[in-house]
Scaffold this motif. Sequence first.
Motif, mmCIF file in Angstrom:
data_model
loop_
_atom_site.group_PDB
_atom_site.id
_atom_site.type_symbol
_atom_site.label_atom_id
_atom_site.label_comp_id
_atom_site.label_asym_id
_atom_site.label_seq_id
_atom_site.Cartn_x
_atom_site.Cartn_y
_atom_site.Cartn_z
ATOM 1 N N GLY A 218 -5.464 -31.135 -11.380
ATOM 2 C CA GLY A 218 -4.830 -29.835 -11.201
ATOM 3 C C GLY A 218 -4.863 -29.345 -9.768
ATOM 4 N N GLN B 37 -6.145 -28.306 -14.557
ATOM 5 C CA GLN B 37 -7.594 -28.399 -14.583
ATOM 6 C C GLN B 37 -8.088 -29.596 -13.793
ATOM 7 N N GLY C 233 -2.694 -29.862 -17.977
ATOM 8 C CA GLY C 233 -3.784 -29.050 -18.510
ATOM 9 C C GLY C 233 -3.623 -27.558 -18.352
ATOM 10 N N CYS C 234 -2.416 -27.077 -18.051
ATOM 11 C CA CYS C 234 -2.203 -25.645 -17.885
ATOM 12 C C CYS C 234 -2.094 -24.942 -19.236
#
Length: 418
Positions: free
Chosen positions: A384, A380, A226-227
């Motif tokens: 994350g 996220q 999710g970066c």
Amino acid sequence: MRSTECERAWFARWLGGRRASRRETDHEFTREFTREFVHSTPVSSPDPKPCRFAPRLVPVDDGVGAATPAAVRARTGAPGVADGEIQGPAQLIVAVDREELPRLDDLYARGLQNNVRDLRLVGEQEIREREPHCKGIKALDSPYTGIVDWAEVARSYGRDFVEMGGEIHMGFCVSGFRETAEGAAGGAEGMEYPITVTGKKGEEVRCRFVLTCGGLYSDRLSRLSGCSSEPRIVPFRGDYLVLKPNKTYLVKGNIYPVPDPRFPFLGVHFTPRMDGTIWLGPNAVLAFKREGYRLLDFSARDFLDAILFRGLQKLVLRNISKGMSEMYRSIFIGSQVKLLQRYIPEITLADVTRGPSGVRAQALDRDGNLVDDFVFDGGQGSLGSRVMHVRNAPSPAATSSLSIARMIADEVKQRFQL
């Protein structure tokens, strides 16, 4: 770790003291180590942030950690050619015209600030004494620069990791990260190892935390948790020439140009190898595949990913002349030889052959700026919070590998509250 495109990825897992198996081949383990250079001066960048790592490969008692041949040998046991030891042919950073002198003086000052041992400026006579065939008006002499078998250094790191309870999987192409339900593996295991790393072939590895150092695929690995898509990795291929065996007498040690701060990774280098060969170069051209080590290597996805990135477009537009020159030299090696002749006039086109190539994983931001410092990212949500991606590390990453590892370990402790 690398993403699904990589056919030779490797995955390392810390097992908390449990001894485990290791699978490797020399080809898989050494492909990234195309050069055998041990830096002892900050030659790459005028920025002081990368320079703080330049003299450090091996921690030593005085805290400086100079990358001397003896220190590297003591740390890794990596062999040399003639006497079973690491070689130290030293290095000259040579100015061939007066316009380069201010940059050479600045480089000298930065080297002193970074505790580089016995660094000194020398004139034309001493250049000739050190390198009889080299032409220059002034040079920076770094006597503790050397060469080492980086493949053996990497294997040494791997052995240390396994002996401490780690496990290395070769060919593990990471396809995703996911949180594991507590009951999926009998409850206790799910709570202790809540992250599952999945592979392209259906493999799974359970982890408490994940640290990735993905090189050419670091941006794609980061997006799996999710970066952001930036900084983006753009592959640049560097092609080397090799000096023919009957001409190796022309070069005794490492001869480097004074780096141009606008293009810190460009410029011809004369680099002795552990096997006695001399590599000349490299240039820098866009690779059409992330692992595009050969001229005709091509991946439609990798190519479009690069040329459609606004950051690369801006970089190219700002440096169109330089880029075209690099492409020309990659095709017509006579133009590369002309650059080499600025340092060693005796070299001719008949004295060289085409050699191997390496690929630089260059991180770019959306404005087309080269990213030259650390970039850490996680992702996220709760996933994350248990993942850390090293999206970029400053050069020279091999020489400074232990110091860089120490900094990454500190970041891991802080992020994961270990």
